[in-house]
Design a protein around this motif. Structure first.
Motif, mmCIF file in Angstrom:
data_model
loop_
_atom_site.group_PDB
_atom_site.id
_atom_site.type_symbol
_atom_site.label_atom_id
_atom_site.label_comp_id
_atom_site.label_asym_id
_atom_site.label_seq_id
_atom_site.Cartn_x
_atom_site.Cartn_y
_atom_site.Cartn_z
ATOM 1 N N GLU A 59 0.826 -1.209 0.000
ATOM 2 C CA GLU A 59 0.000 0.000 0.000
ATOM 3 C C GLU A 59 0.860 1.260 0.000
ATOM 4 O OE1 GLU A 59 -3.269 0.267 -0.410
ATOM 5 O OE2 GLU A 59 -3.243 -1.906 -0.712
ATOM 6 N N ILE A 60 1.995 1.218 0.683
ATOM 7 C CA ILE A 60 2.915 2.362 0.663
ATOM 8 C C ILE A 60 3.428 2.605 -0.756
ATOM 9 C CG2 ILE A 60 5.198 3.174 1.410
ATOM 10 C CD1 ILE A 60 4.657 1.816 4.108
ATOM 11 N N ILE A 61 3.770 1.531 -1.455
ATOM 12 C CA ILE A 61 4.222 1.655 -2.847
ATOM 13 C C ILE A 61 3.126 2.265 -3.708
ATOM 14 C CG2 ILE A 61 4.908 0.357 -4.906
ATOM 15 C CD1 ILE A 61 6.313 -1.634 -3.040
ATOM 16 N N LYS A 62 1.891 1.808 -3.521
ATOM 17 C CA LYS A 62 0.775 2.302 -4.326
ATOM 18 C C LYS A 62 0.462 3.767 -4.029
ATOM 19 C CE LYS A 62 -2.844 -0.298 -4.908
ATOM 20 N NZ LYS A 62 -3.974 -1.204 -4.599
ATOM 21 N N ASN A 63 0.843 4.235 -2.839
ATOM 22 C CA ASN A 63 0.579 5.628 -2.489
ATOM 23 C C ASN A 63 1.675 6.575 -2.957
ATOM 24 O OD1 ASN A 63 -1.936 6.225 -0.653
ATOM 25 N ND2 ASN A 63 -1.218 4.174 -0.093
ATOM 26 N N ILE A 64 2.727 6.035 -3.549
ATOM 27 C CA ILE A 64 3.693 6.892 -4.236
ATOM 28 C C ILE A 64 3.034 7.332 -5.538
ATOM 29 C CG2 ILE A 64 5.960 6.982 -5.340
ATOM 30 C CD1 ILE A 64 6.859 4.802 -3.389
ATOM 31 N N PRO A 65 2.876 8.657 -5.759
ATOM 32 C CA PRO A 65 2.109 9.136 -6.925
ATOM 33 C C PRO A 65 2.481 8.467 -8.244
ATOM 34 C CG PRO A 65 2.745 10.977 -5.522
ATOM 35 C CD PRO A 65 3.428 9.756 -4.956
ATOM 36 N N LYS A 66 3.749 8.215 -8.450
ATOM 37 C CA LYS A 66 4.182 7.633 -9.726
ATOM 38 C C LYS A 66 3.725 6.189 -9.887
ATOM 39 C CE LYS A 66 8.214 10.631 -10.224
ATOM 40 N NZ LYS A 66 7.857 11.530 -9.113
#
Length: 344
Positions: free
Chosen positions: A137-144
């Motif tokens: 989820e942290i990865i998915k919350n990186i805008p890119k």
């Protein structure tokens, strides 16, 4: 010449390191047969090679440490997305991007290791699964990466091809990296499991109380096991990114962790060669055989049946089956020799 073979060459050929080097050479040969081999078989070999590294790390946790972690996918994701972000957007050199992914995996794996001190068994599996999902989820919350994919090295702005030492690295060229890392991973894991560290992990797995009585530090060895497993998982993610040139969070979740678990169990939790066979069965067989036969979702059913059969009849994994077949072959060979030449 015969003396050299008997005293120097033959002992080396019997060492496990010779087998590890041969695996690397096979991968290098496969790299140069890309135009000859069928694409599905070539892809199956490559995918097996980098996921095998993640399987080795997980086997160290499960087979020797008795730690049922389902967080392998998180470390693969850290390696893949970490490489992409640092190289693509921070414009760092490739080696720096790889090292950043490894350092991140070490930090996260230490956190996993501290968690393992308080809980174990299925509770550890559940908690590590939750931690893995948090990382996703942290990865998915990186805008890119809001879409859940990395988008490759050539999309989303000025393209930046993958370059190593001034040379542009093709997809097939990354197989050379895989060959090197596979040999290194096999060597490291072999040295660990045959060293006092491996024996300490087995002691902890069998009885934590007895291990502590013998002076074995639980914190030290559990953290070490998680760190090595995390680093190997991160390297697998790096190699997958270098080959596929794209990453997706859907490929590093619970399903991936369960597939790694299945590969290790099918192959044999304590065998380097068994894990290689199990990884090919779970990840490579689908590409090499099932897709060619257009079996579709039947491949999942076949894999499930294989797991059931191995667990029921060969709890030691496919490597146990290979050992039994070798014994039978020796018995048959002995009987044939006695039949031809008479009893010794």
């Amino acid at each position: 010449m015969k003396i050299f073979y008997r005293e120097h060459l033959k002992p080396f050929l019997k060492k496990p390191y010779f087998g590890f080097i041969m695996v690397g050479l096979v991968l290098l040969i496969v790299r140069f047969l890309v135009d000859v081999l069928p694409p599905d078989l070539y892809g199956a070999i490559v995918i097996t090679s980098y996921y095998y590294i993640a399987g080795l790390g997980f086997a160290l946790l499960l087979g020797y440490g008795g730690l049922a972690s389902l967080g392998t996918g998180a470390f693969v994701g850290i390696g893949a997305f970490g490489l992409h972000y640092v190289y693509r957007f921070l414009e760092m050199p490739l080696l720096v991007a790889i090292l950043v992914g490894i350092v991140l995996s070490i930090i996260i794996s230490i956190a996993f290791g501290f968690v393992s001190l308080r809980i174990s068994g299925m509770y550890l599996a559940i908690v590590t699964m939750g931690l893995s999902q948090i990382i996703i989820e942290i990865i998915k919350n990186i805008p890119k990466y809001a879409s859940g994919t990395s988008g490759g090295f050539l999309s989303g702005g000025p393209p930046r091809p993958l370059v190593f030492l001034g040379m542009e690295l093709s997809q097939d060229g990354s197989v050379v990296f895989m060959a090197v890392f596979v040999v290194l991973s096999m060597t490291i894991v072999h040295n660990l499991i045959t060293s006092p560290t491996g024996r300490a992990l087995l002691a902890i797995k069998n009885s934590e109380t007895a291990a502590q009585t013998m002076g074995i530090n639980l914190l030290k060895y559990r953290l070490l096991a998680f760190v090595i497993s995390g680093v190997l998982g991160s390297i697998a993610g790096v190699l997958s990114m270098m080959y596929i040139r794209n990453a997706s969070v859907s490929q590093i979740g619970l399903t991936f962790a369960l597939n790694i678990l299945a590969a290790v169990i099918i192959g044999g939790t304590k065998s380097i060669w068994g894990i290689l066979m199990g990884t090919f069965v779970i990840f490579g067989l689908d590409l090499a055989v099932f897709q060619r036969l257009e079996l579709g979702n039947l491949s999942l059913i076949i894999n499930g049946i294989l797991i059931i059969l191995v667990v029921m009849f060969y709890p030691g994994g496919l490597i146990q089956l290979v050992g039994d077949l070798k014994k039978q072959f020796k018995i048959i060979k002995k009987k044939l020799r006695e039949k031809i030449y008479g009893p010794e």
